[in-house]
Enzyme design. Structure first.
Site, mmCIF file in Angstrom:
data_model
loop_
_atom_site.group_PDB
_atom_site.id
_atom_site.type_symbol
_atom_site.label_atom_id
_atom_site.label_comp_id
_atom_site.label_asym_id
_atom_site.label_seq_id
_atom_site.Cartn_x
_atom_site.Cartn_y
_atom_site.Cartn_z
ATOM 1 C CE LYS A 246 -9.030 0.652 -25.280
ATOM 2 N NZ LYS A 246 -9.124 1.546 -24.119
ATOM 3 C CB THR B 76 -6.216 2.592 -21.991
ATOM 4 O OG1 THR B 76 -6.272 2.538 -23.417
ATOM 5 C CG2 THR B 76 -7.539 3.082 -21.455
ATOM 6 C CD GLU C 198 -4.710 5.628 0.810
ATOM 7 O OE1 GLU C 198 -4.659 6.549 1.637
ATOM 8 O OE2 GLU C 198 -5.680 4.863 0.704
ATOM 9 N NE ARG D 12 -8.637 -4.080 -18.913
ATOM 10 C CZ ARG D 12 -8.816 -4.733 -20.059
ATOM 11 N NH1 ARG D 12 -8.229 -5.884 -20.285
ATOM 12 N NH2 ARG D 12 -9.569 -4.206 -21.001
ATOM 13 C CE1 TYR E 92 -4.266 1.115 -0.092
ATOM 14 C CE2 TYR E 92 -4.467 -1.142 0.699
ATOM 15 C CZ TYR E 92 -5.024 -0.024 0.115
ATOM 16 O OH TYR E 92 -6.333 -0.040 -0.266
ATOM 17 C CG ASP F 98 -9.653 9.291 -24.066
ATOM 18 O OD1 ASP F 98 -8.712 8.501 -24.257
ATOM 19 O OD2 ASP F 98 -10.701 8.963 -23.465
HETATM 20 C C1 LIG Z 1 -11.317 6.612 -25.868
HETATM 21 C C2 LIG Z 1 -11.403 5.797 -24.616
HETATM 22 N N1 LIG Z 1 -11.361 6.417 -23.427
HETATM 23 C C3 LIG Z 1 -11.440 5.752 -22.281
HETATM 24 C C4 LIG Z 1 -11.558 4.370 -22.275
HETATM 25 C C5 LIG Z 1 -11.753 3.689 -20.969
HETATM 26 O O1 LIG Z 1 -10.779 2.809 -20.616
HETATM 27 P P1 LIG Z 1 -11.062 1.709 -19.489
HETATM 28 O O2 LIG Z 1 -11.814 0.618 -20.147
HETATM 29 O O3 LIG Z 1 -9.666 1.335 -19.060
HETATM 30 O O4 LIG Z 1 -11.824 2.371 -18.389
HETATM 31 C C6 LIG Z 1 -11.584 3.660 -23.476
HETATM 32 C C7 LIG Z 1 -11.709 2.200 -23.477
HETATM 33 O O5 LIG Z 1 -12.090 1.572 -24.394
HETATM 34 C C8 LIG Z 1 -11.509 4.399 -24.680
HETATM 35 O O6 LIG Z 1 -11.547 3.788 -25.859
#
Ligand SMILES: Cc1ncc(COP(=O)(O)O)c(C=O)c1O
Length: 437
Positions: A228, A225, A46, A234, A44, A199
């Protein structure tokens, strides 16, 4: 043996023997699996390196520091100008962290319309029903792609922003196959005094390799993320301009989460280091080449590929002119060993559960070593499965639909040609082993 381990072994075989074409999935590295399954899980911590609420952090501080530095290095960013946070547990939480850092409840967000390829974590409502926490907390308005070109219409986005006056504009999504003009989006945000969040959950690995354009010069904050195209575990990374760094860190912890998942952070660090290898660069380039080859085959085969191709790792197909619903197609593909997902498409007329399209991608196939030749073969199988499915649209009448769906499932279970394609898929997969015996 615990049943769970039998099931993990079965899942491993499934991943080995089928074509993993969901664009958000990938095969990670053995070293990442090792780091994520390590004793780091037991700690842990934090807080942040050098400033924790727990004791015994001298090693994990070094690990998190390495991960943060490698995040900036992976995208060639100057640590004097940029800040990385690697603690968000997922892409959705990374986005929540950004909202927590920049917005107050009730503030306005403008993001991409979900059926056009946006993401739930950018807000969503079904009619009057505010489906997501984000939509409950903030006033979210969506921009759509141009209905003809099915591409971003920057003039329209600008007009909408000038009227709506959001505090945050978001670009990025789950099913947009083309490059986004980050510069243009940042100009729109500036014009209305909004922050700009890019994003790049899907494209992160391709950006790190320099195969897709980079948003860092233009966006105030970038979320991604790690599991991918980046090929990590993850998790998520948030990178922002240095001046927002402290605000962002506070918004994640204590603002949103408790203890960081140090095992995931270690896995993220391992994957980030790999982005600097020739192997990674070749994988990223080939992923895009494979997606472009595959989309060429599908277009030639008469499919309505959204935007007629792709700049990335993913392809979206609108099946309406085949009078087919993505639900049927995705199930038939699975019976043939081809794993993709049903997806909404621009100008969607159906429901998200029975959408009008499919979405498929090439990162995982590319990691296995497949190239254009294999894409040609896979493209032919996909076209054949679509022909086998034939006209299958989802009836609006729920009871009737249940009967339709059951009948369809039993038909495809028994379809001889789908079984033959599955065998050929397994043979192809055997030539590209992903795990050593
Ligand atoms: C553009 C986008 N943002 C956010 C996410 C969210 O990711 P997570 O599934 O790790 O919460 C995804 C997942 O597919 C995504 O494609």
């Amino acid at each position: 043996m615990d049943k769970i381990f039998e099931l993990i072994e079965k899942e491993k075989q499934r991943q080995q023997n089928s074509l993993m074409m969901i664009p958000s999935e990938n095969y990670t590295y053995p070293e990442v699996l090792e780091a994520v399954g390590s004793i780091l899980m037991q700690k842990y911590a934090e807080g942040y390196p050098g400033r924790r609420y727990y004791q015994g952090n001298e090693i994990v501080d070094e690990i998190e520091e390495l991960a943060r530095n490698r995040a900036l290095k992976a995208f060639n960013l100057d640590p004097e100008k940029f800040h990385a946070n690697v603690q968000a547990h997922s892409g959705s939480e990374a986005n929540l962290g950004v909202y927590n850092a920049l917005l107050n409840a009730g503030d306005k967000i403008m993001s991409m319309y979900l059926p056009d390829g946006g993401h739930l974590s950018h807000g969503w409502r079904m009619g009057d029903k505010k489906t997501t926490f984000v939509s409950k907390m903030f006033e979210v308005e969506f921009y759509k792609v141009n209905p003809e070109t099915r591409l971003f219409d920057y003039e329209q986005i600008e007009k909408q922003a000038l009227v709506f006056r959001p505090k945050l504009i978001i670009s990025g999504g789950t099913a947009y196959p083309r490059e986004i003009d980050y510069k243009r989006m940042s100009e729109i945000a500036k014009k209305v005094g909004a922050y700009y969040l890019a994003d790049v959950a899907h494209e992160a690995g391709l950006i790190a390799a320099g195969v897709c354009q980079s948003p860092f010069e233009y966006a105030d904050i970038v979320t991604m993320t790690t599991h991918k195209t980046l090929r990590g575990p993850r998790g998520a990374i948030i990178i922002c301009k240095k001046e927002l760094g402290q605000q962002l860190d506070m918004a994640i912890m204590p603002g949103l989460q408790g203890g960081p998942h140090l095992h995931s952070i270690a896995g993220i660090a391992v994957a980030l280091e790999k982005t600097k290898t020739d192997e990674f660069l070749n994988y990223a380039k080939q992923t895009v080449k494979n997606a472009q080859k595959l989309s060429e085959i599908l277009v030639k085969g008469g499919l309505d590929v959204v935007s007629l191709g792709t700049d990335k790792h993913l392809i979206v197909v609108d099946l309406r002119d085949k009078e087919q619903s993505g639900w049927f197609t995705a199930w038939a593909m699975e019976k043939a060993g081809i794993i993709m997902n049903r997806n909404t498409v621009p100008n969607e007329t159906a429901s998200p559960f029975y959408p009008s399209g499919i979405r498929l991608g090439t990162p995982a196939l590319t990691v296995r070593g497949m190239r254009e030749g294999e894409m040609e073969q896979i493209g032919k199988w996909i076209l054949e499965v679509i022909d086998i499915v034939g006209k299958q649209s989802v009836s609006a009448e729920a009871e009737e639909r249940k009967v339709d769906l059951k009948k369809f499932m039993s038909e495809i279970e028994g379809n001889q040609r789908l079984k033959e394609i599955k065998q050929m898929v397994e043979k192809l997969c055997g030539k590209f082993p992903i795990y050593e015996k």
